[in-house]
Scaffold this motif. Structure first.
Motif, short mmCIF file in Angstrom:
data_model
loop_
_atom_site.label_atom_id
_atom_site.label_comp_id
_atom_site.label_asym_id
_atom_site.label_seq_id
_atom_site.Cartn_x
_atom_site.Cartn_y
_atom_site.Cartn_z
N VAL A 175 0.84 -1.20 0.00
CA VAL A 175 0.00 0.00 0.00
C VAL A 175 0.88 1.25 0.00
N LEU A 176 0.48 2.24 -0.80
CA LEU A 176 1.21 3.50 -0.88
C LEU A 176 0.23 4.66 -0.99
N PRO A 177 0.60 5.85 -0.50
CA PRO A 177 -0.17 7.05 -0.85
C PRO A 177 0.21 7.49 -2.26
N ALA A 178 -0.58 8.37 -2.85
CA ALA A 178 -0.34 8.77 -4.24
C ALA A 178 1.02 9.43 -4.43
N VAL A 179 1.49 10.13 -3.40
CA VAL A 179 2.78 10.81 -3.52
C VAL A 179 3.93 9.82 -3.64
N GLY A 180 3.72 8.57 -3.19
CA GLY A 180 4.78 7.57 -3.24
C GLY A 180 4.76 6.71 -4.49
#
Length: 208
Positions: A175-180
């Protein structure tokens, strides 16, 4: 292009219009290779350099006779066999200093996203919201989506806390946030799962 939006239960939730400038770029292996190589080079840690014979601050004066002393011949105290002497063939600092044009990096990310669309490995969900952080519950829901062995989930500003906790024990699910979002992780996984918020963030990232 249009893509259907689903919920975690694989229930239809309307459609979303994807920007062709971000999700419709023709992938090029050479660009993707350059970006992945740049990413992996940035991860490399350099060794801590050791002081070798020429770096040690000790006297260079010949401290014993060349012959007649009954010991080996030595010219100074910096030799590696002495305590305080320089390290023989020690590790040296190597700065790989990778660099890649920002435009090439951006193009690589667009191509990575587009490759998932082209291979029909992109799934768009409405949200990752869970009422409770239960791994068993999440696993039952994800089974309906038809994911591959490895799946990357990208959310908006931050990943839903319950989803992050519930997915922590699932092998092959990251899982990642969009910035990553990055090229290496996207290509490494069989399936890419985005939320509506993630799509908006990624498109805004290039349009901004």
């Amino acid at each position: 292009m249009k893509l259907k939006v689903q919920t975690l239960d694989a229930t239809a939730k309307g459609d979303i219009e994807l920007n062709d400038d971000v999700f419709g770029v023709t992938p090029r292996a050479d660009i993707l290779h350059r970006v992945v190589t740049w990413q992996l080079e940035n991860r490399r840690g350099t060794a801590r350099g050791a002081r070798e014979r020429s770096d040690v601050a000790r006297t260079g004066k010949k401290f014993g006779r060349q012959k007649g002393g009954g010991t080996a011949r030595h010219g100074d105290r910096r030799a590696p066999i002495f305590i305080g002497g320089g390290k023989a063939h020690g590790p040296r600092v190597r700065d790989f200093n990778p660099s890649l044009n920002k435009k090439v990096r951006a193009l690589g990310l667009k191509m990575a996203l587009s490759s998932k669309v082209a291979s029909e490995s992109l799934i768009v969900l409405d949200t990752f919201d869970l009422t409770e952080a239960k791994t068993k519950t999440l696993l039952a829901q994800l089974g309906k989506l038809g994911l591959g062995k490895k799946a990357l989930f990208i959310d908006g500003d931050a990943v839903n806390d319950n989803f992050r906790k519930a997915s922590a024990n699932l092998i092959g699910l990251n899982v990642l946030p969009a910035v990553g979002a990055n090229v290496y992780d996207i290509l490494k996984h069989d399936t890419l799962v985005l939320t509506r918020a993630a799509v908006e963030k990624l498109e805004a990232r290039f349009n901004g």
